[in-house]
Write an enzyme that holds these catalytic residues in place. Structure first.
Site, PDB file in Angstrom:
ATOM      1  N   ASN A 264     -11.774  35.581  -4.647  1.00  0.00           N
ATOM      2  CA  ASN A 264     -12.614  34.329  -4.385  1.00  0.00           C
ATOM      3  C   ASN A 264     -12.081  33.446  -5.271  1.00  0.00           C
ATOM      4  O   ASN A 264     -11.654  33.729  -6.466  1.00  0.00           O
ATOM      5  CB  ASN A 264     -13.989  34.622  -4.560  1.00  0.00           C
ATOM      6  CG  ASN A 264     -14.884  33.369  -4.555  1.00  0.00           C
ATOM      7  OD1 ASN A 264     -14.643  32.619  -3.558  1.00  0.00           O
ATOM      8  ND2 ASN A 264     -15.928  33.071  -5.296  1.00  0.00           N
TER       9      ASN A 264
ATOM     10  N   HIS B 223     -13.370  29.899  -7.461  1.00  0.00           N
ATOM     11  CA  HIS B 223     -14.699  29.212  -7.550  1.00  0.00           C
ATOM     12  C   HIS B 223     -14.423  28.006  -8.748  1.00  0.00           C
ATOM     13  O   HIS B 223     -13.501  28.065  -9.769  1.00  0.00           O
ATOM     14  CB  HIS B 223     -15.582  30.205  -8.439  1.00  0.00           C
ATOM     15  CG  HIS B 223     -16.903  29.661  -8.768  1.00  0.00           C
ATOM     16  ND1 HIS B 223     -17.857  29.566  -7.929  1.00  0.00           N
ATOM     17  CD2 HIS B 223     -17.367  29.074  -9.992  1.00  0.00           C
ATOM     18  CE1 HIS B 223     -18.975  29.090  -8.660  1.00  0.00           C
ATOM     19  NE2 HIS B 223     -18.720  28.676  -9.833  1.00  0.00           N
TER      20      HIS B 223
ATOM     21  N   SER C 126     -11.220  28.910 -11.323  1.00  0.00           N
ATOM     22  CA  SER C 126     -10.890  30.265 -11.510  1.00  0.00           C
ATOM     23  C   SER C 126     -10.706  31.149 -10.089  1.00  0.00           C
ATOM     24  O   SER C 126     -11.511  30.981  -9.242  1.00  0.00           O
ATOM     25  CB  SER C 126     -12.089  31.047 -12.381  1.00  0.00           C
ATOM     26  OG  SER C 126     -12.684  30.190 -13.229  1.00  0.00           O
TER      27      SER C 126
ATOM     28  N   ASP D  15     -20.233  35.472  -8.389  1.00  0.00           N
ATOM     29  CA  ASP D  15     -19.337  34.692  -9.148  1.00  0.00           C
ATOM     30  C   ASP D  15     -19.172  35.463 -10.686  1.00  0.00           C
ATOM     31  O   ASP D  15     -18.583  34.743 -11.499  1.00  0.00           O
ATOM     32  CB  ASP D  15     -19.821  33.176  -9.320  1.00  0.00           C
ATOM     33  CG  ASP D  15     -19.867  32.487  -8.093  1.00  0.00           C
ATOM     34  OD1 ASP D  15     -18.993  32.523  -7.373  1.00  0.00           O
ATOM     35  OD2 ASP D  15     -20.781  31.579  -8.115  1.00  0.00           O
TER      36      ASP D  15
HETATM   37  C1  GAR Z   1     -13.038  24.823  -3.099  1.00  0.00           C
HETATM   38  O1  GAR Z   1     -13.473  23.703  -4.167  1.00  0.00           O
HETATM   39  C2  GAR Z   1     -13.564  26.065  -3.510  1.00  0.00           C
HETATM   40  O2  GAR Z   1     -13.454  26.293  -5.153  1.00  0.00           O
HETATM   41  C3  GAR Z   1     -15.139  25.835  -3.373  1.00  0.00           C
HETATM   42  O3  GAR Z   1     -15.308  25.393  -2.158  1.00  0.00           O
HETATM   43  C4  GAR Z   1     -14.233  24.582  -2.045  1.00  0.00           C
HETATM   44  C5  GAR Z   1     -13.710  24.720  -0.710  1.00  0.00           C
HETATM   45  O4  GAR Z   1     -12.618  23.670  -0.454  1.00  0.00           O
HETATM   46  N1  GAR Z   1     -15.877  27.439  -3.429  1.00  0.00           N
HETATM   47  C6  GAR Z   1     -16.992  27.618  -3.938  1.00  0.00           C
HETATM   48  O5  GAR Z   1     -17.797  26.600  -4.268  1.00  0.00           O
HETATM   49  C7  GAR Z   1     -17.442  28.929  -3.868  1.00  0.00           C
HETATM   50  N2  GAR Z   1     -18.451  29.197  -4.604  1.00  0.00           N
HETATM   51  P1  GAR Z   1     -11.571  23.905   1.055  1.00  0.00           P
HETATM   52  O6  GAR Z   1     -12.565  24.195   2.270  1.00  0.00           O
HETATM   53  O7  GAR Z   1     -11.159  22.607   1.046  1.00  0.00           O
HETATM   54  O8  GAR Z   1     -10.910  25.059   0.449  1.00  0.00           O
END
Ligand code: GAR
Length: 217
Positions: free
Chosen positions: A114, A116, A143, A152
Site C-alpha cells: 500500500n 500512504h 510511505s 496503515d
Molecule cells: C495517494 O495520495 C495515496 O497515497 C492516497 O490516495 C491518493 C491516491 O491518488 N492513499 C491513501 O490515502 C490510502 N490511505 P491516486 O489515485 O492519484 O493514485
C-alpha cells in the site's frame, strides 16, 4: 514464495480514484523500469478516473461496488475471488480507500503493498496533509508498506520526505507528495519483482537487511 519469482511479476492494482499512482506503475512497466505486468485494475467506484487510464493502456478493468454487498466480509470475499482469478504475485493498493478485513489481508500477507501519504507511523488514517501542517512539523512525506491487519501499520519498505513550506496548504503539499509517490511506488514494486524485497517475521527485508522504521513523534 514462488509467486514473487514470476517473471514478469503479475500485478493486480486496486484503486478508488484518480489513479495517478496507477499511471506511474503503468509507465514503469511499459518503459521496462520494472519487470512487471499489470493483469487487471479493480475499482470499488465506477467513476474512478483510474479506470480510464487502465483502459487506455489496454488493461482489463473491473468495478466491484462495495455498496452492493451486505457487509465488509462479503465484499472482501468477492474482491479476493476477482483478484485470484489473475494469480498475481503482488497486489498493489494505489489509492484504494477501503478498510480490509483481517481474513483478506492475511490471504495476501507478504504479497500486498500500500502507499500512504505520510511518514508512517505518523498520521495513519485520513486527511494526512492537513494534519501534518497543523502539527507544526516542517517535514512530511509518503510511505510504501506491506499490508498487515493493523490499518496503515505494516512495515515500511520505502519512503520519501517532503518539506512543509511556510504558507503550505493541504492541496499544495499533496501535489508535492504525489510527485514522490510516483517515484517511490514503482521503485518498491521493482524491488519486489527482482526478489529483493520480502516480508519476514513482520519485518520488511530489502537485500536481506531490515528496512529501518521511524519512531512515532
Ligand atoms: C495517494 O495520495 C495515496 O497515497 C492516497 O490516495 C491518493 C491516491 O491518488 N492513499 C491513501 O490515502 C490510502 N490511505 P491516486 O489515485 O492519484 O493514485
Amino acid at each position: 514464495m514462488a509467486q514473487s519469482q514470476q517473471s514478469p511479476l503479475a500485478l493486480v492494482v486496486l484503486i478508488s480514484g484518480s489513479g495517478s499512482n496507477l499511471q506511474a506503475i503503468i509507465d514503469a512497466c511499459a518503459s521496462g523500469q520494472i519487470n512487471a505486468d499489470i493483469k487487471a485494475v479493480i475499482s470499488n467506484r465506477a467513476d474512478a478516473f483510474g479506470l480510464n487510464r487502465a483502459e487506455q493502456a489496454g488493461i482489463p478493468t473491473h468495478v466491484l461496488d462495495h455498496t452492493q454487498f451486505s457487509d465488509r466480509r462479503a465484499f472482501d470475499q468477492a474482491l479476493s475471488q476477482q483478484i485470484d482469478h489473475y494469480q498475481p504475485g503482488l497486489v498493489v493498493l494505489a489509492g484504494f480507500m477501503r478498510i480490509l478485513t483481517e481474513e483478506f489481508v492475511n490471504h495476501y500477507l507478504g504479497r500486498m503493498l500500500n502507499i500512504h501519504p505520510s511518514l508512517l507511523p505518523n498520521f495513519q488514517g485520513l486527511n494526512t496533509h492537513k494534519r501534518a501542517i497543523e502539527s507544526g512539523s516542517n517535514q512530511h512525506g509518503v510511505s510504501v508498506h506491506f499490508v498487515t491487519p493493523e490499518l496503515d501499520g505494516g512495515p515500511v519498505v520505502n519512503r520519501a520526505t517532503v518539506a512543509i513550506e511556510p504558507g503550505d496548504t493541504p492541496e499544495l503539499l499533496a501535489q508535492r507528495v504525489l510527485q514522490q509517490e510516483h517515484r517511490i511506488y514503482p521503485e518498491a514494486i521493482g524491488w519486489f519483482a527482482e526478489g529483493r524485497l520480502k516480508l519476514a517475521n513482520d519485518l520488511a527485508m530489502l537485500d536481506g537487511e531490515p528496512v529501518p522504521q521511524l519512531e512515532k513523534h
